[in-house]
Design an enzyme around this catalytic site. Sequence first.
Site, PDB file in Angstrom:
ATOM      1  N   ASP A 151      -5.698  -8.141   4.503  1.00  0.00           N
ATOM      2  CA  ASP A 151      -4.745  -7.312   5.250  1.00  0.00           C
ATOM      3  C   ASP A 151      -5.057  -7.380   6.752  1.00  0.00           C
ATOM      4  O   ASP A 151      -4.228  -7.789   7.567  1.00  0.00           O
ATOM      5  CB  ASP A 151      -4.838  -5.861   4.738  1.00  0.00           C
ATOM      6  CG  ASP A 151      -3.903  -4.929   5.488  1.00  0.00           C
ATOM      7  OD1 ASP A 151      -3.050  -5.414   6.257  1.00  0.00           O
ATOM      8  OD2 ASP A 151      -4.006  -3.703   5.307  1.00  0.00           O
ATOM      9  N   ASP A 208      -1.211  -1.534  -3.971  1.00  0.00           N
ATOM     10  CA  ASP A 208      -2.607  -1.569  -3.530  1.00  0.00           C
ATOM     11  C   ASP A 208      -3.140  -0.132  -3.419  1.00  0.00           C
ATOM     12  O   ASP A 208      -2.471   0.735  -2.836  1.00  0.00           O
ATOM     13  CB  ASP A 208      -2.639  -2.260  -2.148  1.00  0.00           C
ATOM     14  CG  ASP A 208      -4.042  -2.575  -1.676  1.00  0.00           C
ATOM     15  OD1 ASP A 208      -4.941  -2.722  -2.528  1.00  0.00           O
ATOM     16  OD2 ASP A 208      -4.240  -2.690  -0.451  1.00  0.00           O
ATOM     17  N   SER A 218       0.848  -1.201   0.000  1.00  0.00           N
ATOM     18  CA  SER A 218       0.000   0.000   0.000  1.00  0.00           C
ATOM     19  C   SER A 218       0.880   1.246   0.000  1.00  0.00           C
ATOM     20  O   SER A 218       2.088   1.168   0.246  1.00  0.00           O
ATOM     21  CB  SER A 218      -0.889   0.009   1.243  1.00  0.00           C
ATOM     22  OG  SER A 218      -0.074   0.186   2.389  1.00  0.00           O
ATOM     23  N   HIS A 258     -11.993  -6.895  -2.540  1.00  0.00           N
ATOM     24  CA  HIS A 258     -11.289  -6.194  -1.456  1.00  0.00           C
ATOM     25  C   HIS A 258     -12.049  -6.440  -0.154  1.00  0.00           C
ATOM     26  O   HIS A 258     -13.169  -6.941  -0.162  1.00  0.00           O
ATOM     27  CB  HIS A 258     -11.261  -4.688  -1.744  1.00  0.00           C
ATOM     28  CG  HIS A 258     -10.202  -4.300  -2.723  1.00  0.00           C
ATOM     29  ND1 HIS A 258      -9.172  -3.452  -2.411  1.00  0.00           N
ATOM     30  CD2 HIS A 258     -10.006  -4.664  -4.010  1.00  0.00           C
ATOM     31  CE1 HIS A 258      -8.393  -3.299  -3.460  1.00  0.00           C
ATOM     32  NE2 HIS A 258      -8.879  -4.023  -4.462  1.00  0.00           N
TER      33      HIS A 258
HETATM   34  P1  13P Z   1      -9.253  -6.253   4.789  1.00  0.00           P
HETATM   35  O1  13P Z   1      -9.254  -4.988   5.617  1.00  0.00           O
HETATM   36  O2  13P Z   1     -10.569  -6.959   4.877  1.00  0.00           O
HETATM   37  O3  13P Z   1      -8.126  -7.137   5.113  1.00  0.00           O
HETATM   38  O4  13P Z   1      -9.097  -5.814   3.260  1.00  0.00           O
HETATM   39  C1  13P Z   1      -7.843  -5.445   2.762  1.00  0.00           C
HETATM   40  C2  13P Z   1      -7.917  -4.883   1.396  1.00  0.00           C
HETATM   41  O5  13P Z   1      -8.898  -4.984   0.704  1.00  0.00           O
HETATM   42  C3  13P Z   1      -6.696  -4.195   0.919  1.00  0.00           C
HETATM   43  O6  13P Z   1      -6.897  -3.580  -0.315  1.00  0.00           O
END
Ligand code: 13P
Length: 316
Positions: free
Chosen positions: A255, A81, A48, A210
């Site tokens: 994540d 990301d 990210s 996501h």
């Molecule tokens: P979560 O917060 O559900 O893990 O999603 C992460 C995500 O979509 C990162 O782009």
Amino acid sequence: MIVTTKQLFEQAYGKYAIGAYNINNAEQIMGLFRGNIQSQAPFIVQISRGARTYTDKQLLEDMICAADKIFPEAIFAVHLDHGDEETCYDCIESGFYSSVMIDASSFPFEENIVITKRVVERAHAKRISVEAELGQLGGVEEDVGVDEDRVHLTDPEQAAEFIKRTGCDSLACAIGTSHGAFKFSGSQSLHFEIIEAIRDLVPGFPLVMHGSSSVPQEEVERINAAGGMLKGARGVDPKQYLPAAKRGVCKINIDTDGRLVWTRVHREYFRDHPEVFDFRPIGKVFMEEYAKFIASRNELLGSAGHLEEVRVVLSR
Ligand code: 13P
């Protein structure tokens, strides 16, 4: 071996999903690679904008390169990301990323198309895959929060038009998930009918989910029992991953669940070892637990056991 997300999706489509795991530091990288090798799965290292500035983007990239050498068996894509246009260009020019996400989903439809198309042109000139987003998820993704009144699900007709006009390689759709640990106040409501409608309009096109963390209740309970305060945290039922994959979802982003593993390990360790002030013993526990977690997710995504088959196809 670094490959593009497009190459991975070509093999996974309709059968299983590739896990896209956000990483930030050395311990996560070691755990990530170990977990994927243990479960023999191809995967996506997801970076990210926040991760790029947590220490330094160069340090993160070099650590991933080192992991590639330490684990020569590994097959993975390196993916930005939720990039804005500027960060996408930085990653495209870096020569390291094999895939970027341009997230212009907060812009009106036509503007999202124009921005995404610009990024696609620059990325494709360097053989880099592009993920785009249409529709808006709720929740908080690092420093970016989306208010509930701005959340809207992806419109399948618009998605088909968007894909055609932008030339993007995959599309993140809003189907009722949200980022973070507090996804559903009532029962979870994933709109598989949206995925099915897009699949029917654009057969074979890879979709991305996501906000897919499952927020395991056992993990939340252990964190709370060790001094945490995560009351009401809820996630996606992980039994939904494979049905989503069979409908064309090729990439599932996780994540938050990794952060929960970190929090549980550290809270319990310091509660149980108040005399310890060395970071290495706990770092080792975390790497092992994170590897186990990654392997368990790959089983649920269906990607476990596909590494050799992917290698054979890619070497043809
Ligand atoms: P979560 O917060 O559900 O893990 O999603 C992460 C995500 O979509 C990162 O782009």
